[in-house]
Enzyme design. Structure first.
Site, PDB file in Angstrom:
ATOM      1  N   LEU A 243       0.982  -1.602   0.224  1.00 24.15           N
ATOM      2  CA  LEU A 243      -0.133  -0.299  -0.098  1.00 24.15           C
ATOM      3  C   LEU A 243       1.153   1.092  -0.435  1.00 24.15           C
ATOM      4  O   LEU A 243       1.593   1.531   1.202  1.00 24.15           O
ATOM      5  CB  LEU A 243      -0.612  -0.411   1.134  1.00 24.15           C
ATOM      6  CG  LEU A 243      -1.883  -1.323   1.698  1.00 24.15           C
ATOM      7  CD1 LEU A 243      -2.825  -1.614   2.270  1.00 24.15           C
ATOM      8  CD2 LEU A 243      -2.885  -1.366   0.085  1.00 24.15           C
ATOM      9  N   ASP A 244       0.701   2.301  -0.943  1.00 29.23           N
ATOM     10  CA  ASP A 244       1.516   3.363  -1.268  1.00 29.23           C
ATOM     11  C   ASP A 244       1.263   3.581   0.065  1.00 29.23           C
ATOM     12  O   ASP A 244       0.198   4.521  -0.248  1.00 29.23           O
ATOM     13  CB  ASP A 244       1.684   4.046  -2.575  1.00 29.23           C
ATOM     14  CG  ASP A 244       2.287   4.309  -2.869  1.00 29.23           C
ATOM     15  OD1 ASP A 244       3.603   4.887  -2.596  1.00 29.23           O
ATOM     16  OD2 ASP A 244       1.795   6.251  -3.107  1.00 29.23           O
ATOM     17  N   VAL A 246       1.178   5.512   2.467  1.00 29.82           N
ATOM     18  CA  VAL A 246      -0.619   5.158   4.354  1.00 29.82           C
ATOM     19  C   VAL A 246      -0.251   6.145   4.267  1.00 29.82           C
ATOM     20  O   VAL A 246      -1.524   7.100   4.615  1.00 29.82           O
ATOM     21  CB  VAL A 246      -0.704   4.259   4.344  1.00 29.82           C
ATOM     22  CG1 VAL A 246      -0.358   3.005   3.613  1.00 29.82           C
ATOM     23  CG2 VAL A 246       0.468   3.715   5.088  1.00 29.82           C
ATOM     24  N   HIS A 247       0.692   7.253   5.176  1.00 34.68           N
ATOM     25  CA  HIS A 247       1.173   8.274   5.795  1.00 34.68           C
ATOM     26  C   HIS A 247      -0.197   9.384   5.001  1.00 34.68           C
ATOM     27  O   HIS A 247      -0.354  10.890   5.477  1.00 34.68           O
ATOM     28  CB  HIS A 247       1.990   8.405   5.464  1.00 34.68           C
ATOM     29  CG  HIS A 247       3.404   8.676   4.972  1.00 34.68           C
ATOM     30  ND1 HIS A 247       3.928   8.053   4.360  1.00 34.68           N
ATOM     31  CD2 HIS A 247       2.482   9.844   3.922  1.00 34.68           C
ATOM     32  CE1 HIS A 247       4.385   7.973   2.978  1.00 34.68           C
ATOM     33  NE2 HIS A 247       4.312   8.756   3.055  1.00 34.68           N
ATOM     34  N   GLU A 281       3.388   1.082   2.612  1.00 34.97           N
ATOM     35  CA  GLU A 281       4.790   2.066   3.382  1.00 34.97           C
ATOM     36  C   GLU A 281       4.793   3.339   3.664  1.00 34.97           C
ATOM     37  O   GLU A 281       3.055   4.116   3.556  1.00 34.97           O
ATOM     38  CB  GLU A 281       4.853   2.768   1.398  1.00 34.97           C
ATOM     39  CG  GLU A 281       6.294   3.860   1.495  1.00 34.97           C
ATOM     40  CD  GLU A 281       5.834   4.618   0.436  1.00 34.97           C
ATOM     41  OE1 GLU A 281       7.153   4.975   0.261  1.00 34.97           O
ATOM     42  OE2 GLU A 281       5.293   4.436  -0.465  1.00 34.97           O
ATOM     43  N   HIS A 374      12.591   0.736  -5.836  1.00 36.56           N
ATOM     44  CA  HIS A 374      12.714   1.753  -6.888  1.00 36.56           C
ATOM     45  C   HIS A 374      12.412   3.095  -6.391  1.00 36.56           C
ATOM     46  O   HIS A 374      13.371   4.295  -7.449  1.00 36.56           O
ATOM     47  CB  HIS A 374      10.954   1.625  -7.794  1.00 36.56           C
ATOM     48  CG  HIS A 374       9.667   2.416  -6.722  1.00 36.56           C
ATOM     49  ND1 HIS A 374       9.368   1.410  -5.715  1.00 36.56           N
ATOM     50  CD2 HIS A 374       9.290   3.483  -6.765  1.00 36.56           C
ATOM     51  CE1 HIS A 374       8.545   2.131  -4.942  1.00 36.56           C
ATOM     52  NE2 HIS A 374       7.889   2.995  -5.692  1.00 36.56           N
ATOM     53  N   ASP A 375      11.969   4.154  -5.287  1.00 34.32           N
ATOM     54  CA  ASP A 375      12.062   4.765  -4.445  1.00 34.32           C
ATOM     55  C   ASP A 375      13.747   4.914  -4.165  1.00 34.32           C
ATOM     56  O   ASP A 375      14.342   6.525  -5.103  1.00 34.32           O
ATOM     57  CB  ASP A 375      11.858   5.456  -3.002  1.00 34.32           C
ATOM     58  CG  ASP A 375      10.293   5.420  -3.686  1.00 34.32           C
ATOM     59  OD1 ASP A 375       9.810   6.926  -4.419  1.00 34.32           O
ATOM     60  OD2 ASP A 375       9.332   5.594  -2.607  1.00 34.32           O
ATOM     61  N   GLY A 378      15.217   6.114  -7.390  1.00 31.27           N
ATOM     62  CA  GLY A 378      14.165   6.584  -9.041  1.00 31.27           C
ATOM     63  C   GLY A 378      14.448   7.999  -8.379  1.00 31.27           C
ATOM     64  O   GLY A 378      14.168   8.388  -8.715  1.00 31.27           O
ATOM     65  N   ASN A 379      15.192   7.655  -7.078  1.00 31.10           N
ATOM     66  CA  ASN A 379      14.404   9.430  -6.554  1.00 31.10           C
ATOM     67  C   ASN A 379      16.045  10.213  -6.633  1.00 31.10           C
ATOM     68  O   ASN A 379      15.807  11.607  -5.600  1.00 31.10           O
ATOM     69  CB  ASN A 379      13.779   9.820  -5.796  1.00 31.10           C
ATOM     70  CG  ASN A 379      12.511   9.239  -4.885  1.00 31.10           C
ATOM     71  OD1 ASN A 379      11.743   9.194  -6.594  1.00 31.10           O
ATOM     72  ND2 ASN A 379      11.837   8.771  -3.679  1.00 31.10           N
TER      73      ASN A 379
END
Length: 570
Positions: A243-244, A246-247, A281, A374-375, A378-379
């Site tokens: 779950l991307d 969630v905050h 996440e 990926h973050d 990729g970031n």
């Protein structure tokens, strides 16, 4: 075929199907419906709301012409599954492998990814975690700009393609975790506004407008996301969801959306007879995320643990800019290995405030840890990965840790291809502003932001894994190291023991070496480029990143940037 749609504020709803517009009948609670017997699997349709449209179905199961085209009727029952003997897979003791379907293979399809499963079987991973597959504008995207959340990107192979991939994974003994995004929808091709109050009316993140989880009309909106989650687990036989962010879920209700979702997924798990996993996440560092519902938690199976990543990254790379500043020094690595997180109520310099709570009693398998994802690749402006020496040390620590380890595609052989941010928006203003938005997102992080154009096709193509690299001896050697580490992890119960209070860590005040004790198994690491003596007896050598490893009477002599797993004699 019964067409139904929620449009609580509409005075008239029509469906454009089989060449004509047909009016739907108003029901209760804002729902409209119409039975069209001639509409069958594959029939195109779209909705017209008070004369405006046509728009795709908010719950479209298929978008054969992309996000701006009509929906198509899709019958899940038409697919014949072959995974009847699949009993699921528990996350505990597992190893996850994150991948992006579009760049995992040259073809960028589910079918091509299934053709590479032998590689993952030989690596001995337990789960693949697929980055989001919802339809997106254009032909290339990370997936977090998704819309039509019930459908599957046609570029990858559509709904049947995803089912074929999941089926193949299960035949290979690999579980599938799907990355889903419920805190926002993409800015392009998002046609939910005309149907109802799906959004909260304020920006939830850099990625888009926050969804309406607690305002007027939010009962149906919550069900929209919960039923979407259940669809993947039930109709696509997926074993878990990541779950991307969630905050970024804005929910002030007494029962949080995540708790409601966990309860529904528990019920589905009982019905299907297989374990179903929810991984959040979250950057909140709040242990309630992974505590059970009956203990007052939110019921997530696990959560991504950025603190472990940051501590590992800083130790093997030496970078201390941005949020890495708090993780400088091996004491930070020692703390995350024994306490689960670094920020457990203390001051966070990056946030300029105190952050988090202690994770006392939380087993390590509930914390998904990585060296890269990926973050974190990729970031970076150039999407650059860690070099091989850093990967060798970091993997040695990660894969002997008490956490649930996750690898990012290509990491296991030290892939030389970057993983950049890329997208393919149709609207000129979105295409032209994408790079600037990314730069703004990382202001103050310490980067000189000089990144390739996210909208350029060559940016995307440069990110495709080069499988020919495996013919190179250095890449092949690193792959063998990863394989050996995973095999050792599965062979030694001490290495999968999730009890953090049984982990002991010793560090060198000068910051050159670190020792992690997992029961009687010892992981000794030399981070410096010089040979150092680590004050532990060698005993039984289990695995070494470099040769030779020797004893000199004072302890184990480790060459520069090396790691050894051993069981010292008492």
């Amino acid at each position: 075929m019964i067409f139904d749609v929620w449009a609580p504020n509409a005075t008239a709803v029509e469906v454009l199907v089989l060449g004509e517009r047909r009016g739907l009948s108003a029901g209760t609670d804002g729902w409209w419906s119409l039975d069209v017997p001639d509409a069958v699997h594959g029939t195109s349709y779209a909705f017209v709301i008070d004369g405006d449209g046509p728009y795709p179905d908010p719950r479209s199961r298929r978008q054969p012409e992309g996000v701006f085209g009509p929906s198509a009727v899709y019958d899940h029952a038409r697919y014949t599954w072959s995974d009847h003997d699949w009993k699921g897979r528990d996350l505990r003791g597992g190893v996850i492998y994150e991948l992006h379907i579009g760049t995992f293979t040259p073809e960028g399809t589910f079918q091509a990814a299934a053709g590479r499963l032998d590689h993952l079987v030989e690596l001995c991973v337990d789960f693949v975690e697929i980055m989001p597959v919802a339809p997106v504008p254009g032909t290339r995207n990370w997936g977090y700009d998704g819309v039509d959340l019930y459908a599957v990107n046609e570029t990858y192979g559509g709904p049947d393609g995803l089912k074929t991939f999941v089926d193949a994974c299960h035949r290979a003994g690999i579980g599938v975790i799907l990355d889903v995004v419920y805190n926002h929808l993409g800015p392009s091709g998002n046609f939910l506004h005309p149907f109802g109050p799906y959004f909260g009316g304020f920006e939830g993140s850099y990625w888009g407008e926050a969804v309406n989880l607690d305002g007027p009309g939010s009962d149906v909106v919550r069900r929209y996301f919960i039923e979407n989650a259940l669809q993947w687990l039930r109709d696509y036989h997926v074993d878990g969801l990541r779950l991307d962010a969630v905050h970024a879920l804005h929910d002030r209700r007494a029962t949080h959306l995540l708790a409601e979702l966990a309860e529904e997924v528990d019920a589905l798990s009982c019905a299907t007879g297989r374990p179903l996993t929810l991984i959040a996440e979250s950057d909140l560092n709040d242990p309630r995320m992974v505590r059970s519902l009956d203990a007052g938690g939110l019921g997530m199976t696990a959560q991504w643990n950025d603190d472990v990543h940051h501590a590992l990254h800083t130790a093997v790379s030496g970078e201390t800019h941005g949020y890495y500043a708090d993780f400088a020094g091996l004491s930070a690595l020692a703390k995350v290995f024994t306490d689960g997180v670094l920020h457990d109520g203390g001051y966070s310099s990056f946030r300029r405030r105190s952050h988090g709570r202690p994770y006392t009693g939380v087993p390590g398998h509930r914390l998904v840890a990585c060296l890269q994802n990926h973050d974190q690749i990729g970031n970076r402006p150039m999407g650059d990965r860690l070099p091989m020496p850093a990967l060798k040390l970091g993997a040695g620590l990660l894969l002997t840790s008490p956490f649930t380890p996750m690898l990012f595609m290509g990491e296991e052989w030290g892939a030389g291809t970057p993983f950049l941010f890329f997208s393919d928006h149709a609207e000129p203003h979105l295409r032209e502003s994408e790079g600037g938005r990314r730069e703004k997102e990382f202001e103050g992080f310490g980067y000189t932001w000089e990144a390739p154009d996210p909208s350029a096709e060559e940016t995307f193509l440069s990110c495709k894994l080069d499988w020919q690299e495996l013919k190179d001896e250095a890449h092949w050697s690193l792959l063998c190291w990863y394989r050996d580490l995973i095999a050792l992890r599965k062979a030694l119960p001490e290495l999968t023991d999730p009890r953090l209070d049984r982990v002991r860590v010793e560090t060198d005040p000068a910051g050159k070496w670190l020792v992690v004790w997992r029961g009687e198994v010892c992981v000794s690491v030399n981070f410096s480029t010089d040979t150092v003596t680590v004050p532990v007896p060698l005993g039984g050598l289990l695995l070494s990143s470099d040769e030779p490893v020797a004893e000199d009477g004072q302890g184990v002599r480790l060459p520069g940037q090396s790691l050894v797993v051993h069981r010292p004699s008492s």
